[in-house]
Scaffold this motif. Structure first.
Motif, mmCIF file in Angstrom:
data_model
loop_
_atom_site.group_PDB
_atom_site.id
_atom_site.type_symbol
_atom_site.label_atom_id
_atom_site.label_comp_id
_atom_site.label_asym_id
_atom_site.label_seq_id
_atom_site.Cartn_x
_atom_site.Cartn_y
_atom_site.Cartn_z
ATOM 1 N N ALA A 46 0.899 -1.211 0.138
ATOM 2 C CA ALA A 46 0.011 -0.078 0.048
ATOM 3 C C ALA A 46 1.000 1.300 0.074
ATOM 4 O O ALA A 46 0.737 2.356 -0.700
ATOM 5 N N LYS A 47 1.867 1.420 0.852
ATOM 6 C CA LYS A 47 2.760 2.353 0.764
ATOM 7 C C LYS A 47 3.666 2.571 -0.327
ATOM 8 O O LYS A 47 4.213 3.746 -0.483
ATOM 9 N N GLY A 48 4.117 1.500 -1.165
ATOM 10 C CA GLY A 48 5.144 1.429 -1.663
ATOM 11 C C GLY A 48 6.360 1.618 -1.345
ATOM 12 O O GLY A 48 7.521 2.265 -1.769
ATOM 13 N N PRO A 133 3.398 1.647 10.308
ATOM 14 C CA PRO A 133 4.364 2.813 9.950
ATOM 15 C C PRO A 133 3.233 4.189 9.529
ATOM 16 O O PRO A 133 2.184 3.773 9.848
ATOM 17 N N SER A 134 3.664 5.169 9.396
ATOM 18 C CA SER A 134 3.042 6.365 8.890
ATOM 19 C C SER A 134 2.060 6.006 7.832
ATOM 20 O O SER A 134 2.920 5.501 6.931
ATOM 21 N N ALA A 135 0.892 6.409 7.762
ATOM 22 C CA ALA A 135 -0.150 6.156 6.554
ATOM 23 C C ALA A 135 0.145 6.860 5.641
ATOM 24 O O ALA A 135 -0.918 7.550 4.941
ATOM 25 N N ASN A 136 1.493 7.240 5.016
ATOM 26 C CA ASN A 136 1.609 7.822 3.758
ATOM 27 C C ASN A 136 2.346 7.029 2.663
ATOM 28 O O ASN A 136 2.824 6.040 3.113
ATOM 29 N N ARG A 137 2.190 7.444 1.522
ATOM 30 C CA ARG A 137 3.103 6.851 0.346
ATOM 31 C C ARG A 137 4.539 6.972 0.929
ATOM 32 O O ARG A 137 4.829 7.907 1.319
ATOM 33 N N VAL A 141 5.188 13.077 3.199
ATOM 34 C CA VAL A 141 5.107 13.750 4.295
ATOM 35 C C VAL A 141 3.967 12.989 5.200
ATOM 36 O O VAL A 141 3.048 12.519 4.533
ATOM 37 N N SER A 142 4.100 12.558 6.356
ATOM 38 C CA SER A 142 3.438 11.858 7.198
ATOM 39 C C SER A 142 1.748 12.516 7.304
ATOM 40 O O SER A 142 1.670 13.874 7.408
ATOM 41 N N PRO A 143 0.768 11.652 7.557
ATOM 42 C CA PRO A 143 -0.553 12.389 7.731
ATOM 43 C C PRO A 143 -0.802 12.724 8.833
ATOM 44 O O PRO A 143 -0.643 11.795 9.986
HETATM 45 MG MG MG Z 1 7.174 7.155 7.800
#
Ligand code: MG
Ligand code: TXA
Length: 319
Positions: A46-48, A133-137, A141-143
């Protein structure tokens, strides 16, 4: 749906091997059952994100420590006691059951007990570790808002729990307690000085040029638009405008009268407020269609260390 029902649904999704994005006090996380390697692998897709990057396991409380880690030193326990629940991640020697999907093949594991009430409720309902992990690509930048997650990962996530804006706004402090030499791997709201006060010894600090962990790459946390850190803001903006660049500025003071042709945002004066708003502001400036984002260099001082770290990683120039 009431929050209680939503939490139950989210826990059921995790048990079934699905992905749930959830708020923590730092940033939104993209969660999967930490005991299910196939579910954890979905996070990377999902994050790549490259498969060899370890993910943090979030725990309901410190009583779960022994399930995930081994050889936990008294110093590590003291940090957990003092700062959990809260924005601190401890790197410890992993228990045998921790999968390579979680640890990235390393012999350590990152653990944290988040304080956010929604994260707490989800962890209590799930009653086990949630890898997140943080829910960003990857590399972005983290959401810090649920809509950031929906906009960036929407279709790949089974559920997004909305807990409003994250109160800390930047990722947790990471301390490596897996060896006899405690080290600061990532600065955060809990400062190195606060940690040293509990340890009674100095932390080893890696400079920005010595990324130690996969994921601590210097190109991390970046908006799409090139970001410049400026020591002399007026001079930097003037020279970019002279090159016909469209400039968006994040400054420490309000717009001077002679700068009407640039997009201008004044950032909060206090480090904690600045950190809370930083990523949302970078996302906004990123959307303006400017050629370059210029951020005025934040003040020196311990309370600004985490903000300086994120900005220097996002910047294309190093000051
Ligand atoms: Mg992160
Ligand atoms: O505040 C936070 O820590 C957020 C929220 C969601 O908890 N999570 C977060 O996760 O920032 P992530 O994956 O975006 O960043 C975690 C960092 C990565 O740089 C990763 O390499 C490092 O932690 N890390 C995780 N496990 C590690 C380990 N066993 N050894 C060294 N570094 C590790």
């Amino acid at each position: 749906m009431g929050l209680e029902r939503e939490i139950e649904k989210a826990a059921a999704i995790l048990r079934a091997g699905g992905l749930v994005a959830f708020p923590t006090e730092t940033v939104y996380g993209l969660g999967a059952d930490a005991a299910n390697p196939q579910a954890v692998r979905k996070i990377f897709i999902a994050k790549g994100r490259p498969q060899d990057h370890p993910v943090i396991v979030h725990l309901p409380d410190s009583s779960h420590l022994e399930h995930w880690a081994e050889e936990i030193s008294p110093a590590a326990r003291a940090l957990a006691k003092r700062f959990w629940p809260g924005p601190l991640t401890l790197i410890l020697r992993r228990a045998k059951r921790v999968s390579d999907a979680v640890s990235g093949g390393q012999d350590t594991v990152g653990l944290r007990v988040p304080a956010h009430p929604v994260a707490q409720a989800l962890l209590k309902a799930f009653a086990s570790g949630i890898a997140a992990p943080s829910a960003n690509r990857f590399g972005r930048v983290s959401p810090t808002l649920a809509e950031h997650v929906r906009g960036e990962l929407g279709a790949q996530v089974d559920m997004v729990l909305d807990g409003g804006p994250c109160p800390v706004g930047i990722e947790s402090t990471i301390v490596d307690m897996s060896s006899a030499h405690p080290a600061l791997l990532r600065p955060g709201k809990i400062t190195a000085v606060e940690i040293e006060a509990v340890l009674g010894t100095a932390l080893y600090r890696f400079g920005p040029e010595s990324p130690r962990v996969p994921g601590a790459l210097t190109s991390h946390y970046a908006p799409r638009t090139p970001l410049l850190l400026a020591q002399d803001l007026a001079k930097c903006v003037k020279s970019l405008c002279a090159q016909n660049k469209r400039v968006a500025v994040l400054a420490h003071h309000s717009r001077p009268v002679d700068s009407l042709d640039v997009i201008w945002q004044a950032a909060p004066a206090q480090a904690a407020d600045y950190a809370r708003e930083l990523y949302a502001r970078l996302r906004e400036l990123d959307k303006t269609g400017c050629d370059v984002i210029v951020v005025e260099e934040p003040p020196s001082g311990e309370e600004w260390a985490a903000v300086r770290d994120r900005l220097s990683k996002a910047a294309i120039n190093k000051v």
